[in-house]
Scaffold this active site. Structure first.
Site, mmCIF file in Angstrom:
data_model
loop_
_atom_site.group_PDB
_atom_site.id
_atom_site.type_symbol
_atom_site.label_atom_id
_atom_site.label_comp_id
_atom_site.label_asym_id
_atom_site.label_seq_id
_atom_site.Cartn_x
_atom_site.Cartn_y
_atom_site.Cartn_z
ATOM 1 N N ASP A 173 62.514 40.315 4.253
ATOM 2 C CA ASP A 173 61.314 40.132 3.427
ATOM 3 C C ASP A 173 61.189 41.189 2.334
ATOM 4 O O ASP A 173 61.604 42.335 2.500
ATOM 5 C CB ASP A 173 60.064 40.189 4.307
ATOM 6 N N ASP A 222 61.694 28.609 8.455
ATOM 7 C CA ASP A 222 61.988 29.986 8.872
ATOM 8 C C ASP A 222 62.982 30.031 10.041
ATOM 9 O O ASP A 222 63.405 28.986 10.557
ATOM 10 C CB ASP A 222 60.650 30.670 9.226
HETATM 11 C C1 GLA Z 1 59.137 35.547 7.873
HETATM 12 C C2 GLA Z 1 59.442 35.099 6.451
HETATM 13 C C3 GLA Z 1 58.256 35.388 5.558
HETATM 14 C C4 GLA Z 1 57.029 34.638 6.088
HETATM 15 C C5 GLA Z 1 56.775 35.032 7.545
HETATM 16 C C6 GLA Z 1 55.690 34.162 8.171
HETATM 17 O O1 GLA Z 1 58.993 36.942 7.934
HETATM 18 O O2 GLA Z 1 60.598 35.729 5.962
HETATM 19 O O3 GLA Z 1 58.520 34.998 4.222
HETATM 20 O O4 GLA Z 1 57.233 33.254 5.982
HETATM 21 O O5 GLA Z 1 57.941 34.923 8.333
HETATM 22 O O6 GLA Z 1 55.450 34.480 9.503
#
Ligand code: GLA
Length: 395
Positions: A211, A156
């Site tokens: 997301d 991430d």
């Molecule tokens: C980000 C990523 C998600 C997930 C969260 C976890 O938002 O894009 O897919 O992995 O972090 O905290």
């Protein structure tokens, strides 16, 4: 006069080397993995931070019993929140209450089911949920993952303290490559630093957007609906191919916020986009219609086609769209997509698929699992609101 007979092999070699097409030259940075888009399951979309050894084990069991494994789903990936701290030597420590047997034993369990095991970290000092990230510990973590038997790392982009995403991701990429274990590298940078321009030399897949949210039509600060994400894929098609994929985020199919019809459309598009197919629902308790979507082998075959061409939008008329993906056999996977609020007729014209209008082609409906016959010039169908008709068109 030079002796041309002696020089002949050298000249032939020179000619041959200039004739090698660019695609045949192996990419020295390629780890050889994910030759088709990776398929599996990830904890985040459904469970967030509520992860544990018992959850992951029961999900691995369900991968087998539900038929997902038979349908080619492979990786079981724990997302954020499995980690709590670093020990005095800087080693990453898993939550001892939620993972009492440790990560190695969990990976062994997943492997014993004939599946592969994935984990999550972050290029910053802390993950997005505030757990310890890998910054400054990249090689140490990569060695630890290899020792545990990790097969897939999602990495991430929170709390990085740098804007140099290519460099940060390359550090972990190099660390994984030197760990001695083949590990699929999933870049979760959300698209801000255009990872499609540099990701191919670093990892196997890269997020192209923020997301995903489990809804047909919503926009929050960091997440959006899949139709909004779909629009952002237009123009990125040529960056995807075997070993390196655009990732429009994990699937929401079965998480409860959309209709079965909308989930069918979502899954159809992820397959047409040659996207990673990472289920994000509770696969231990799936309604039959959700299982049917996730395991439709003919639709999955569109995603997994070996030439790895990403599909593209070929026509748009208001809410009515046609998308097409070139397949290895020269045919096309086609989606007729109705974004509107009422049912509508949509036509796919052969010229938009790259075929002369006079060529007859067989048309098969991949959700009805039915051959519809031979058509010339175009194919027209009624498409329900928010729905798709997904076809294979084969001249
Ligand atoms: C980000 C990523 C998600 C997930 C969260 C976890 O938002 O894009 O897919 O992995 O972090 O905290």
């Amino acid at each position: 006069m030079p002796n041309t007979r002696l020089w002949r092999p050298v000249i032939l070699l020179l000619i041959a080397s200039t004739a090698i097409p660019a695609t045949a030259i192996p990419n020295p940075n390629d780890n050889g993995l994910a030759q088709t888009p990776p398929m599996g399951w990830n904890s985040w979309n459904r469970f967030g931070c509520d992860v544990s050894e018992s959850l992951i084990k029961s999900v691995a069991d369900a991968m087998v019993t539900s038929g997902l494994k038979d349908a080619s789903y492979q990786y079981v990936v724990i997302d954020d929140c499995w980690q709590v701290k670093r020990d005095a030597a800087g080693n990453i420590v898993a939550d001892p209450e939620r993972f009492p047997s440790g990560i190695k034993s969990l990976a062994d369990y997943v492997h014993s089911k004939g599946l592969k095991f994935g984990i999550y970290s972050d290029a910053g000092t802390k993950t997005c949920a505030g757990r310890p990230g890998s910054r400054g510990h990249e090689y140490q973590d990569a060695l630890q993952y290899a020792a545990w038997g990790v097969d897939y790392l999602k990495y991430d982009w929170c709390n990085t303290g740098t804007e140099d995403a290519p460099a940060a991701y390359k550090t972990m990429s190099d660390a994984l490559k030197s760990s001695g274990r083949p590990i699929v590298f999933s870049l979760c940078e959300w698209g801000d630093h255009k990872p499609w321009l540099w990701g191919k030399d670093v990892g196997n897949l890269w997020r192209t957007t923020g997301d995903i949210a489990d809804c047909w039509d919503c926009k929050k600060e960091y997440s959006s609906s899949w139709p909004a994400i779909l629009d952002l894929q237009v123009g990125l098609e040529s960056y995807a191919g075997p070993g390196h994929w655009n990732d429009p985020d994990m699937l929401e199919v079965g998480n409860g916020g959309m209709t079965t019809n909308e989930y069918r459309s979502h899954f159809s598009f992820w397959c047409l986009l040659a996207a990673p197919l990472i289920a994000g629902n509770d696969i231990r308790n799936m309604a039959p219609e959700i299982k049917e979507i996730l395991t439709n082998k003919e639709v999955i075959a569109v995603d997994q086609d070996p030439i790895g061409m990403e599909g593209r939008r070929v026509s748009k008329n208001g809410d009515l769209e046609v998308w097409a993906k070139q397949m290895e056999d020269g045919g096309r996977a086609v989606i007729l997509f109705n974004r509107g609020k009422s049912d509508a007729e949509i036509s796919a014209a052969w010229e938009n698929l790259g075929y002369p209008a006079h060529v007859p082609a067989n048309v098969r409906d991949l959700w009805a699992k039915k051959d519809l016959g031979k058509f010339t010039g175009k194919f027209t169908a009624n498409v329900v609101a928010h729905g798709v008709v997904m076809l294979r068109v084969t001249p």
